[in-house]
Design an enzyme around this catalytic site. Structure first.
Site, mmCIF file in Angstrom:
data_model
loop_
_atom_site.group_PDB
_atom_site.id
_atom_site.type_symbol
_atom_site.label_atom_id
_atom_site.label_comp_id
_atom_site.label_asym_id
_atom_site.label_seq_id
_atom_site.Cartn_x
_atom_site.Cartn_y
_atom_site.Cartn_z
ATOM 1 C CG HIS A 93 -26.431 -3.314 80.616
ATOM 2 N ND1 HIS A 93 -27.054 -3.340 81.840
ATOM 3 C CD2 HIS A 93 -26.706 -4.511 80.039
ATOM 4 C CE1 HIS A 93 -27.669 -4.495 82.013
ATOM 5 N NE2 HIS A 93 -27.488 -5.230 80.924
ATOM 6 C CG HIS A 246 -31.683 -3.918 80.180
ATOM 7 N ND1 HIS A 246 -31.237 -3.882 78.874
ATOM 8 C CD2 HIS A 246 -31.130 -5.033 80.727
ATOM 9 C CE1 HIS A 246 -30.459 -4.923 78.635
ATOM 10 N NE2 HIS A 246 -30.371 -5.634 79.743
ATOM 11 N NE ARG A 260 -30.034 -12.590 78.100
ATOM 12 C CZ ARG A 260 -28.950 -12.093 78.728
ATOM 13 N NH1 ARG A 260 -29.080 -11.062 79.535
ATOM 14 N NH2 ARG A 260 -27.777 -12.648 78.553
#
Length: 294
Positions: A93, A246, A260
């Protein structure tokens, strides 16, 4: 001095000669930006930085993009998992393509890792497009796809995450993007279709979608244009979300904690709206006529 050591021929490079705990000067920022364009994903090892330093580094390359599924309001999104299989990351995705302006990139940092497993793969979607036969490329150049968050949010709900699907659908209606995206900085064509978000190719019948979509989904699968990262605590990966997909390998049952920061590009570089080969975005009138090739 900053140096880039390619990990594979087509994607990924390890970056040395930089300490992310310290401010970067303009020359260093320009070098990292160009390295990202050249290699698509950059790996910074042994960067034991704080969340504040993580955010400061990320904001050198854009503005914070707050994921719709994270309601904390923090620029740092925490991924803390021990049972990740089926949560969505273990599928090829690009991040949040269901948004009208998907994020430019993400910077993911390993904070806690299982003894074994938990690698992440990235794929070069320029080469995924170029791997297609020229006749399929021409078809894709004029196709548009509908991206919807319903599939990914539904998976999270099944896995026990508390989310209001209807409220999220109302806030994030489906977005239509070109199947082939022109990178605003490199000018290259990248295939912009992923299983996590795309529900249909606009203008094609159900039968045509059933034939064409799996072909496009599977273009990502060749190891020839993939790279796999074995994480270490203190590793930070910075990837360009526009020409990559990824896949987070869900092969662990011990705790894996990642921080993140997701960013949008500066508006003067990229307004965030994916553009197709004809230079237009989702409002292109040609989208309904794309099926004429079939």
């Amino acid at each position: 001095m900053i140096e880039f050591k390619p990990v594979t021929r087509h994607i990924g490079a390890e970056v040395t000669g930089v300490d992310l705990a310290k401010p970067l000067d303009e020359e260093q920022i320009a070098m990292v930006r160009q390295g990202l364009l050249d290699h698509l994903v950059l790996f910074f090892r042994d960067q034991h930085i704080s969340d504040e330093e993580h955010v400061r580094f990320a904001k050198l390359f854009g503005t914070a993009n707050l994921p719709p599924m994270d309601t904390s309001g923090s620029a740092v999104h925490i991924l803390d998992q021990t049972d990740p299989k089926g949560e969505g990351g273990d599928q090829w995705h690009s991040d949040n393509t269901f948004m009208k302006t998907p994020p430019m990139g993400s910077l993911l940092r390993a904070v806690m890792l299982p003894d074994v497993g938990g690698d992440t793969n990235w794929a070069n979607m320029y080469l995924a497009y170029e791997s297609l036969h020229p006749s399929i490329q021409r078809l894709c150049d004029e196709l548009y796809a509908e991206h919807d968050l319903t599939m990914s949010v539904s998976k999270a709900i099944v896995k026990g995450h508390r989310m209001d699907l209807r409220a999220m659908q109302d806030k994030n209606p489906p977005a239509v993007h070109p199947v082939v995206r022109i990178h605003p900085e490199t000018g290259r064509k990248a295939l912009f279709v992923n299983r996590s978000s795309v529900t249909r190719l606009v203008g094609l019948s159900n039968r045509e979608n059933e034939a064409v979509l799996p072909l496009l989904y599977d273009a990502v699968r060749s190891p020839d244009f993939q790279v796999r990262l074995n994480w270490r605590v203190g590793t930070l990966a910075f990837w360009d979300n526009r020409p990559t997909q990824h896949y987070a390998v869900a092969d662990y049952t011990q705790r894996r904690k990642m921080h993140r920061v997701t960013i949008n590009a500066p508006a003067d570089i990229d307004d965030g709206i994916p553009k197709g080969p004809n230079g237009t975005g989702a409002d292109a009138p040609e989208e309904s006529a794309a099926a004429r090739y079939l």
